[in-house]
Design an enzyme around this catalytic site. Structure first.
Site, PDB file in Angstrom:
ATOM      1  N   GLU B 128       0.650  -1.128   0.086  1.00 11.09           N
ATOM      2  CA  GLU B 128      -0.049  -0.168  -0.143  1.00 11.09           C
ATOM      3  C   GLU B 128       0.774   1.678   0.523  1.00 11.09           C
ATOM      4  O   GLU B 128       1.423   1.630  -0.740  1.00 11.09           O
ATOM      5  CB  GLU B 128      -1.214   0.155   1.421  1.00 11.09           C
ATOM      6  CG  GLU B 128      -1.628  -0.979   1.043  1.00 11.09           C
ATOM      7  CD  GLU B 128      -2.883  -1.311   1.906  1.00 11.09           C
ATOM      8  OE1 GLU B 128      -3.131  -1.089   3.287  1.00 11.09           O
ATOM      9  OE2 GLU B 128      -4.127  -2.483   1.132  1.00 11.09           O
TER      10      GLU B 128
HETATM   11  C1  HEC Z   1      -3.412   0.905  -1.229  1.00  8.64           C
HETATM   12  C2  HEC Z   1      -4.402   1.970  -1.272  1.00  8.64           C
HETATM   13  C3  HEC Z   1      -4.790   1.903   0.356  1.00  8.64           C
HETATM   14  C4  HEC Z   1      -4.657   2.890   0.724  1.00  8.64           C
HETATM   15  C5  HEC Z   1      -2.701   4.144   0.872  1.00  8.64           C
HETATM   16  C6  HEC Z   1      -5.242   2.878   2.308  1.00  8.64           C
HETATM   17  N1  HEC Z   1      -6.164   1.551   2.031  1.00  8.64           N
HETATM   18 FE1  HEC Z   1      -7.360   1.973   3.649  1.00  8.64          FE
HETATM   19  N2  HEC Z   1      -8.121  -0.134   2.922  1.00  8.64           N
HETATM   20  C7  HEC Z   1      -7.652  -0.377   1.530  1.00  8.64           C
HETATM   21  C8  HEC Z   1      -8.360  -2.368   1.162  1.00  8.64           C
HETATM   22  C9  HEC Z   1      -7.523  -2.618  -0.052  1.00  8.64           C
HETATM   23  C10 HEC Z   1      -8.751  -2.208   2.175  1.00  8.64           C
HETATM   24  C11 HEC Z   1      -9.357  -3.538   2.767  1.00  8.64           C
HETATM   25  C12 HEC Z   1      -7.884  -4.862   3.516  1.00  8.64           C
HETATM   26  C13 HEC Z   1      -8.981  -6.260   3.718  1.00  8.64           C
HETATM   27  O1  HEC Z   1     -10.160  -5.606   3.971  1.00  8.64           O
HETATM   28  O2  HEC Z   1      -8.214  -6.966   4.088  1.00  8.64           O
HETATM   29  C14 HEC Z   1      -8.437  -0.964   3.524  1.00  8.64           C
HETATM   30  C15 HEC Z   1      -9.044  -1.357   4.448  1.00  8.64           C
HETATM   31  C16 HEC Z   1      -8.900   0.350   5.384  1.00  8.64           C
HETATM   32  C17 HEC Z   1     -10.154   0.136   6.428  1.00  8.64           C
HETATM   33  C18 HEC Z   1     -11.710  -0.184   6.912  1.00  8.64           C
HETATM   34  C19 HEC Z   1     -12.608  -0.462   6.096  1.00  8.64           C
HETATM   35  C20 HEC Z   1     -13.999  -1.601   6.533  1.00  8.64           C
HETATM   36  O3  HEC Z   1     -14.912  -0.874   6.307  1.00  8.64           O
HETATM   37  O4  HEC Z   1     -13.125  -2.544   7.237  1.00  8.64           O
HETATM   38  C21 HEC Z   1     -10.126   1.304   7.327  1.00  8.64           C
HETATM   39  C22 HEC Z   1     -10.902   2.290   8.320  1.00  8.64           C
HETATM   40  C23 HEC Z   1      -9.419   2.392   6.119  1.00  8.64           C
HETATM   41  N3  HEC Z   1      -8.650   0.850   4.929  1.00  8.64           N
HETATM   42  C24 HEC Z   1      -8.566   3.534   6.063  1.00  8.64           C
HETATM   43  C25 HEC Z   1      -7.770   3.819   5.768  1.00  8.64           C
HETATM   44  C26 HEC Z   1      -6.964   4.685   6.344  1.00  8.64           C
HETATM   45  C27 HEC Z   1      -6.852   5.983   7.406  1.00  8.64           C
HETATM   46  C28 HEC Z   1      -5.715   5.296   5.499  1.00  8.64           C
HETATM   47  C29 HEC Z   1      -4.244   6.001   5.244  1.00  8.64           C
HETATM   48  C30 HEC Z   1      -2.987   5.561   6.496  1.00  8.64           C
HETATM   49  C31 HEC Z   1      -5.643   3.843   4.367  1.00  8.64           C
HETATM   50  N4  HEC Z   1      -6.780   3.212   4.921  1.00  8.64           N
HETATM   51  C32 HEC Z   1      -4.762   3.594   3.219  1.00  8.64           C
HETATM   52  C33 HEC Z   1      -7.062   0.139   0.102  1.00  8.64           C
HETATM   53  C34 HEC Z   1      -5.945   0.989   1.018  1.00  8.64           C
END
Ligand code: HEC
Ligand code: HEC
Ligand code: HEC
Ligand code: HEC
Ligand SMILES: [Ca+2]
Ligand SMILES: [Ca+2]
Lengths: 334, 334
Positions: B128
């Site tokens: 990521e």
């Molecule tokens: C490169 C893409 C990417 C980036 C950058 C990213 N995310 Fe995510 N995020 C995802 C993905 C894909 C998932 C699901 C992963 C899983 O469930 O295993 C996720 C899951 C989440 C969830 C959970 C939501 C749920 O309903 O379960 C949250 C909250 C979240 N991210 C917040 C953030 C925050 C805050 C940041 C920065 C610090 C961030 N993400 C950066 C791709 C990203």
């Protein structure tokens, strides 16, 4: 003048330098305050803002104008050369879109006449957004709320690339940054700058910087050779105006960049190789004017340059209309 | 019930289904209105917003939380699986951050207890943002305006990853979406929904969807097996809760996603393979309830689901404090 001017752009420089400072109507200073934009078509600008932030104008569905010209970061990406589709490395440092409307032309080599002419480029550039105009229009046409908004704004049943670039350019016209401390000083508030900053401004003028960096944008008003006095060493193959005109004399001639918000638009120079403002000032002195600044002088000029940071445009993040079932799918991985 | 529940999550489902609808205190409906957030620490949230938008928390200097959870696009990236550092393909569809504070736990498999526990993950995930916590803190510490703001907000001379995740989580708590037409209806405005939408809601309840999709988030309150009645065909290797617990019974058990703003968070399912809401509804009927909807019924449920789009958070784009001469350089291409 103890140096020889090697080409016609320098002829302009001679006449400018010989004026000492470039005096202009409004004030006796070579730099004028930035004015808030007027005559903005609000509907076009609002639509243009959506398009500026919409990654669906890219093949991957991931890259928007704001990816490389991030309005949280001075309208740039703050990396040496941009990241495009498939993480391709861009050829040149991304200039700021802030105050770009004040430039005599767009791109480092001035190959686009104005903002509207520029805006179609990145969408279809395989190294940037990697889409094409037909696909981009197909995407927009499939989105009901865009269809309504284009119709409202342009009073036409068609969505065309001409409308897209008109709207984006209109939004970009709003991206000016008045109200810097330097402009407050220019407008009469003599407490707006401290002594170091004022000394820096005096040096900036007396050294000849204002021969090239002048006007409201503190740049953007002419082309000049990079390396007038001493060649600029770079691995970047861009040759500036020469790439547009094919004239030998245009080799290494680039648009003089705006110094507005220069504190925010690191790294510096067209190759992005200069990491700090201090280094940029010393390099400019050396290669453009044959001058060496001591540490105090350098710090003074840097302090002055930091007073050119204006009020950043207050942008409410647009809420993009959702895609429809028939919207062409983004293709990030193929 | 004409089907067998294969695991303990289904035991919960049985008891819910046998209630017909899940009645709750406030109304007799299984879905409750979303409330505007209360008890927000404004300083933390404002700082958290900056961090959420700051790509310098990534190795490349290009990827921020907002890159994958774009607040212009329902808090998602609207692509099948996300683009990470070096254009790496993510393993699973990015869920929305909107209303994520209402989830019983974070991630599809619930492996993070809450928003704060979640927020440290992506920064250091090599697929990521590909940075690490030491480097991220070093970057923040080098930026004078961040040092001042952390000190104001946390009253400490240190910047720690704990503060970073606290601030981001506080910002995320503000990302709720009250005011949807469905909530207006729930709160007594019986004209807020038309007949098709109401018929859709009735079907949504009578078919058993509310057994899993209920509460203020219309989901997010339990884990359930995907493919209760009929296996869900996917190439995605994720096994849901099993990847956390190692229990056979947890294979293909995922957090039930929120259906708030579902019109905006396409594509659907954890593998992002379902492109349209219409297809998502039919697939759910088939694999979770053994039901086949005709075209009218499908359209009614889809119409209902679109009434769940709430007021999107009004975000003023943060202006990020510039890097300093000693800020570690982003490494986009090495
Ligand atoms: C490169 C893409 C990417 C980036 C950058 C990213 N995310 Fe995510 N995020 C995802 C993905 C894909 C998932 C699901 C992963 C899983 O469930 O295993 C996720 C899951 C989440 C969830 C959970 C939501 C749920 O309903 O379960 C949250 C909250 C979240 N991210 C917040 C953030 C925050 C805050 C940041 C920065 C610090 C961030 N993400 C950066 C791709 C990203
Ligand atoms: C992948 C990165 C990337 C994307 C996406 C991108 N740009 Fe650029 N932009 C650049 C680079 C690099 C240059 C300089 C190119 C040159 O001068 O040859 C540039 C130049 C410009 C300029 C000229 C500024 C000046 O001072 O000369 C403007 C204006 C501009 N872009 C606006 C836009 C708009 C509008 C979009 C979206 C439609 C966009 N850009 C998308 C990287 C990008
Ligand atoms: C003869 C014209 C000329 C003179 C004189 C000149 N500059 Fe420049 N300046 C340029 C050009 C052209 C560039 C673009 C260089 C490049 O990108 O390779 C530039 C670039 C810069 C930059 C980096 C801008 C950016 O966004 O990357 C700074 C800072 C700067 N000049 C400051 C100064 C200072 C301070 C002086 C006086 C000591 C000065 N310049 C004198 C033409 C000039
Ligand atoms: C037994 C529990 C259960 C029932 C009953 C159920 N769902 Fe789901 N629903 C889930 C789970 C778990 C997922 C996540 C599926 C995945 O991502 O693979 C889901 C996903 C969805 C999605 C996609 C959400 C997204 O963001 O990707 C929609 C839309 C949906 N359900 C609608 C419905 C409808 C309509 C019904 C009734 C016809 C229904 N569900 C019945 C558990 C259930
Ligand atoms: Ca730059
Ligand atoms: Ca999704």
């Amino acid at each position: 003048m103890h140096f020889k001017f090697p080409n016609k752009h320098s002829a302009v420089l001679i006449s400018l330098l010989s004026l000492g400072v470039v005096s202009q109507a409004a004030t006796n200073e070579p730099i004028q305050p930035i004015k808030a934009p007027t005559d903005i078509n609000a509907g076009q600008a609002e639509l243009g803002k959506k398009l500026y932030f919409d990654p669906r104008l890219s093949k991957s569905g991931y890259i928007s104008c704001n990816s490389c010209h991030n309005l949280s970061m001075g309208g740039t990406d703050n990396i040496t050369s941009s990241i495009g589709d498939q993480w391709q490395q861009g050829p040149i440092n991304a200039p700021t879109v802030l105050n770009a409307s004040l430039n005599l032309a767009q791109f480092w080599d001035g190959r686009a006449e104005d903002l509207k002419a520029q805006a179609g480029g990145p969408i279809a550039n395989p190294k940037e957004m990697a889409s094409n105009h037909t696909l981009a229009i197909e995407v927009l046409k499939s989105i009901p709320q865009y269809v309504v908004e284009f119709k409202q704004v342009f009073n036409s049943d068609q969505i065309t690339i001409d409308q897209v670039t008109t709207a984006i350019a209109e939004f970009e016209k709003t991206l000016v940054t008045p109200g810097s401390r330097f402009d407050q000083w220019l407008e009469g508030d003599k407490t707006a700058l401290n002594d170091t900053e004022l000394a820096g401004y005096e040096l900036f003028k007396s050294s000849g910087c204002t021969a090239c960096h002048n006007g409201p944008a503190v740049g953007g008003s002419m082309y000049q050779k990079v390396g007038l006095i001493k060649p600029y060493q770079t691995n970047n193959p861009a040759l500036g105006r020469f790439d547009v005109t094919g004239n030998e004399a245009d080799k290494n001639v680039f648009k003089v960049p705006t110094l507005r918000n220069i504190e925010l638009t690191y790294p510096y120079f067209h190759d992005g190789a200069i990491k700090t403002l201090s280094e940029a000032v010393n390099t400019m002195g050396e290669i453009q004017l044959g001058k060496t600044f001591n540490a105090t002088e350098n710090a003074q000029i840097v302090a002055f340059l930091k007073t050119l940071t204006g009020e950043q445009p207050q942008i409410t993040l647009p809420i993009l209309p959702p895609s429809n079932d028939n919207t062409p799918q983004p293709q990030p991985f193929n």
